[in-house]
Design an enzyme around this catalytic site. Structure first.
Site, PDB file in Angstrom:
ATOM      1  CB  SER A 159       1.632  18.583 -14.284  1.00 11.52           C
ATOM      2  OG  SER A 159       0.547  19.325 -13.790  1.00 11.52           O
ATOM      3  CG  ASP A 259       1.446  18.867  -6.426  1.00 10.79           C
ATOM      4  OD1 ASP A 259       0.622  19.771  -6.660  1.00 10.79           O
ATOM      5  OD2 ASP A 259       1.769  18.001  -7.259  1.00 10.79           O
ATOM      6  CG  HIS A 289       2.515  20.922  -9.508  1.00  4.91           C
ATOM      7  ND1 HIS A 289       1.877  19.715  -9.653  1.00  4.91           N
ATOM      8  CD2 HIS A 289       2.499  21.506 -10.736  1.00  4.91           C
ATOM      9  CE1 HIS A 289       1.471  19.580 -10.897  1.00  4.91           C
ATOM     10  NE2 HIS A 289       1.843  20.653 -11.577  1.00  4.91           N
TER      11      HIS A 289
END
Length: 323
Positions: A159, A259, A289
């Site tokens: 991320s 996601d 995610h």
């Protein structure tokens, strides 16, 4: 974990359950300190893992904590340098200790997790500079953390950590000198606009509400990390704005099907490939995610570790020192 053009709609029952874990209830601009405390509590005690705590001094004198995760059985001398996720605002080496320990055991490699400084107390470029500093020290000084072979270094981040790894590699290529041999980018943030009304990516509109990560949350993170909207159009914030990302490490990009960051992560993989870099792109089917942080025996995590091991087993196309 093969990329597909579009994913199926989320099952309504699953969507309702996942909505319990989404964050519209939170105002991340006000509640980030509470979330940090909750993450540390959920990670549990870290003393049960085989770790060593070290630090590297930043150019401003700040000591950057680095935690080394030693695998149960070390089968490789090269190391993984890990930048955690959390929107540049939450997450730390404690909350990511279970995931990093699992990664070390699965790969047979030492994992070095960087506790870079977080926004909003330390907005861009502070966290990025901490990550860059640790990377350069490990590439330049073989004895900095007593690693066996720091020249064969793989950057890995999830991320916001994938964003930081991408930014570090871009900056290193600009500076010249040693480069990591590889980078692993897990559902990375690579664009600056996550407003469903203006984003160029369909996944923001398809999966930006009601799931694990919401578009509103990402916009809050970005506002805390880079308060000036104009400053977000910097390739070190939004790597997709890099004009010609050449001479990058061999790259594995793993996206999650469900996601909102999926499309921008895959767009970054394609842009790296178009610039002549070696890139492998994988999409985790049915994954949300943040799936790296699931328990180590969860099927998505086991599949992820298998893909990472396969990528690491392939010889890098170009030696890091000659890039």
């Amino acid at each position: 974990m093969e990329p597909e053009q579009s994913g199926p709609p989320v099952n309504p029952v699953l969507s309702a359950v996942l909505g319990l874990f989404a964050s519209p209830r939170l105002n991340m601009r006000e509640d980030y300190t509470r979330v940090r405390r909750l993450q540390r509590w959920m990670a549990g005690p870290t003393g049960r893992f085989h770790t060593l705590d070290r630090s590297i001094v930043a150019e401003d004198g700040h000591e950057i904590p680095v935690r080394l995760f030693l695998p149960k059985q070390q089968t490789h001398d090269d190391a993984l340098l890990f930048f955690h996720g959390g929107g540049w605002v939450i997450g730390d080496i404690d909350s990511y200790t279970p995931s990093c320990s699992a990664l070390a055991d699965a790969t047979g490699r030492v994992v070095c997790s960087v506790d870079y400084r977080l926004a909003p107390e330390h907005p861009f470029p502070v966290g990025f500079e901490d990550c860059l500093r640790v990377t350069r020290v490990l590439l330049d000084d073989p004895d900095a953390l007593d690693l066996d072979d720091p020249s064969a270094l793989t950057l890995i981040g999830d991320s916001a950590g994938g964003n930081l790894a991408s930014a570090v590699s871009l900056r290193l290529a600009e500076l010249g000198g040693p480069m990591p041999s590889r980078q692993v980018l897990l559902y990375p943030a690579t664009w600056y606009d996550h407003d469903p009304e203006t984003s160029p990516y369909d996944s923001v509109r398809e999966y930006g509400t009601g799931l694990r990560l919401t578009a509103a949350e990402v916009m809050d993170y970005m506002a805390l990390y880079v308060p000036d909207p104009d400053a977000r159009r910097n390739p070190l914030v939004a790597p997709l704005l890099a004009e010609n990302p050449v001479n990058q490490p061999d790259t594995l990009v793993v996206t999650a099907e469900l996601d909102l960051l999926r499309d921008e992560g895959e767009a970054w993989a394609e842009k790296l490939r178009a610039a002549g870099n070696v890139v492998r792109l994988e999409r985790a089917p049915g994954a949300l995610h943040g799936f790296m942080t699931l328990p180590r025996f969860a099927k998505p995590v086991l599949r992820l570790h298998a893909v990472i091991n396969e990528f690491l087993a392939t010889p890098a196309k170009t030696a890091a020192a000659t890039r």
